[in-house]
Scaffold this active site. Structure first.
Site, PDB file in Angstrom:
ATOM      1  N   ARG A   1       3.865   3.672   8.745  1.00  0.00           N
ATOM      2  CA  ARG A   1       3.140   4.946   8.703  1.00  0.00           C
ATOM      3  C   ARG A   1       1.793   4.857   9.423  1.00  0.00           C
ATOM      4  NH1 ARG A   1      -0.850   6.680   5.473  1.00  0.00           N
ATOM      5  NH2 ARG A   1      -0.612   4.961   3.999  1.00  0.00           N
TER       6      ARG A   1
ATOM      7  N   HIS B   1       0.818  -1.218   0.000  1.00  0.00           N
ATOM      8  CA  HIS B   1       0.000   0.000   0.000  1.00  0.00           C
ATOM      9  C   HIS B   1       0.850   1.265   0.000  1.00  0.00           C
ATOM     10  CE1 HIS B   1      -3.511   2.437   0.804  1.00  0.00           C
ATOM     11  NE2 HIS B   1      -3.010   2.859   1.961  1.00  0.00           N
TER      12      HIS B   1
HETATM   13  C1  SIN Z   1      -7.326   3.885   4.301  1.00  0.00           C
HETATM   14  O1  SIN Z   1      -8.289   4.571   3.980  1.00  0.00           O
HETATM   15  O2  SIN Z   1      -7.398   2.890   4.994  1.00  0.00           O
HETATM   16  C2  SIN Z   1      -5.995   4.300   3.812  1.00  0.00           C
HETATM   17  C3  SIN Z   1      -5.556   5.524   4.473  1.00  0.00           C
HETATM   18  C4  SIN Z   1      -4.068   5.577   4.454  1.00  0.00           C
HETATM   19  O3  SIN Z   1      -3.411   4.803   3.765  1.00  0.00           O
HETATM   20  O4  SIN Z   1      -3.535   6.388   5.210  1.00  0.00           O
END
Ligand code: SIN
Length: 512
Positions: A372, A337
């Site tokens: 993060r 991600h």
């Molecule tokens: C999410 O909406 O879960 C992703 C937000 C992010 O990656 O900070």
């Protein structure tokens, strides 16, 4: 004869970080390179969760900083964390002034969402779960209104151009006809986004091929924290590539994770259960899958009939796949991600190479540490887009005049036969060996396969060429960190080692 274009500042990348930098660089003459049509292909457009900012009455930048550092597992740069959390409310105000339509309560206040590992409600969002899209739309309108900003669409940057050791532009190619174009400028900003395409399972757009990191690495820049790749626990597992995201805010509103035996396994995995840090939740799901279990997100009791209104984007993805989250579990799986690592920058976004700045996901400010905190990425892009621009403005920027050189052998503008299979192989190898759970043998196997692919495709086109560079740097850094910390988990070194509680810095070895 290669076409050459000149500007005061060149921004490579047209997501939130690049557009914010461009906007703040005016009145300078700015050129922005977009790899696709403007507004498409940037991960910003897909960001659901939002922007973290301590604006609630019960909140403060100090609390936001504590949560950011907790998630980062002890190696965040405290100065940058302070800058980020302090500047967050002002960046939200600025977006509001530009016209961003953030969600509001009935009383007209900003509606603040909750996400994992935040001790307060502090997620500013738009359209329920379409925050990135709203921000991108707002920034595009603002950028388009400035005559001194030129957007060049559908071009891919291949390599940095250097003049006497100073970065002074990039050689790019037009995606339609492969024609090379040199973009020269007094200051160059890389804002090219992430590396998700390196992994078989990812929530990132296909354009996230680590271009900025690879270009900077070939030019000799210092990279930092490369081993830290964040896997989002809940990507929608319906066979799509890239995988649509199921925002963490769904768990923030109380949805629970269950396996196909109906067991709520997160209760045993962490005291915060589904709201544990992302790496913990992602590994717990992965572990279930390794045991042959599938995992679903049950939002029926917690959200139920409110789902279409509160999470319209996720709802649409689910319904398109024939899943009604009001009535059944949402099938989920972890997917690459976000990359905490990248081009090492200082508190103003300066890289180790004169003339080159970086901001957003391609940079490594040190703010995220080893993992993060949710919704700190759009925030970092806003804060650093601005800081980079301010820093550049403090220099007298002059376009280059003398002879220039390229960093690296020119990329081939056309992929050769076999490259798409090689990319698929690389993505599988990275997910299996350099993913959520790592160990020495698997990491060495990945390096061996990367070396084979490098030998097989010495003049690969942009995508494979950059993915191989970034894959090698991530794998080498993962091998070097003999401990587990945040998103980096090794079965052969399963505990954190306090002697290793620091950031990592590296360079591409083939650079002289
Ligand atoms: C999410 O909406 O879960 C992703 C937000 C992010 O990656 O900070």
């Amino acid at each position: 004869m290669t076409e050459t274009r000149h500007s005061d500042a060149l921004v490579v990348g047209a997501g939130i970080a690049g557009l914010m930098a461009a906007l703040k660089l005016v009145p300078a003459k700015v050129t922005v390179l977009a790899k696709t049509r403007l507004g498409k292909g940037a991960a910003t457009d897909w960001a659901q969760g939002g922007i973290a900012a301590a604006i609630g009455k019960d909140d403060s930048p100090g609390l936001h900083a504590i949560d950011t550092q907790r998630a980062g597992a002890g190696i965040n740069d405290a100065t940058i964390v302070e800058i980020l959390t302090r500047d967050a409310p002002a960046r939200i105000e600025e977006l509001l002034a530009l016209g961003a339509a953030f969600d509001r309560t009935d009383a007209g206040e900003l509606a603040l969402g909750r996400e994992a590992a935040h001790q307060r409600r502090r997620i500013v969002k738009a359209g329920g779960d379409a925050t990135g899209h709203e921000i991108l739309k707002t920034l595009i309108e603002a950028v388009r209104a400035h005559p001194s900003i030129e957007i060049v669409e559908n071009v891919t940057a291949d390599d940095a151009i250097l003049e006497s050791g100073r970065v002074c532009g990039v050689r790019a190619h037009d995606n339609a006809d492969g024609r090379a174009i040199d973009f020269l400028a007094g200051a160059v900003v890389f804002a090219t986004g992430g590396i998700g395409r390196l992994y078989r399972y990812t929530t990132n757009p296909v354009q996230a091929t680590g271009d900025g990191i690879a270009m900077a690495a070939r030019a000799g820049a210092v990279l930092a924290d490369m081993e830290f790749v964040q896997f989002h626990p809940t990507a929608l597992s319906i066979g799509r590539d890239p995988m649509p995201l199921v925002t963490e805010a769904v768990r923030g509103e109380g949805a629970i994770l269950v396996n196909d035996l109906g067991e709520r396994f997160m209760l045993a995995a962490h005291p915060d259960a589904e709201l544990a840090p992302r790496d913990v939740v992602a590994r717990a799901i992965f572990e279930q899958q390794q045991r042959g279990r599938s995992v679903g997100l049950d939002a029926r009791a917690a959200i139920g009939e409110r789902f279409p209104h509160e999470f319209p984007t996720v709802f649409r993805f689910c319904m398109e796949a024939g899943i009604d989250p009001r009535l059944e579990n949402i099938p989920v799986s972890p997917a690459a991600h976000y990359h905490m690592g990248g081009i090492a920058v200082d508190e103003w976004g300066r890289t180790s190479l004169p003339g080159l700045w970086a901001c957003g996901e391609t940079s490594a400010t040190g703010v995220h540490g080893a993992n993060r905190l949710a919704s700190n990425s759009l925030l970092e892009a806003l804060v650093y887009g601005l800081r980079v621009a301010k820093d550049i403005q403090s220099f007298a920027i002059a376009a280059p005049g003398g002879s220039v050189a390229f960093a690296g052998e020119p990329a081939s503008s056309q992929a050769q036969a076999g490259e798409s299979q090689a990319t698929a192989d690389l993505r599988n190898v990275m997910y299996a060996n350099v993913g959520l759970v790592r160990h020495e043998q698997g990491l060495r196997e990945a390096l061996r396969r990367i070396a084979e692919l490098e030998a097989e495709f010495p003049r690969a086109a942009n995508e494979l060429r950059n993915l191989l560079v970034v894959g090698k740097l991530i794998t080498e850094a993962a091998l070097a960190r003999r401990e587990s910390r945040g998103s980096h988990y090794r079965t052969d070194y399963p505990q954190p080692d306090e002697a290793l509680a620091k950031r990592s810095f590296t360079r591409l070895r083939s650079v002289a």
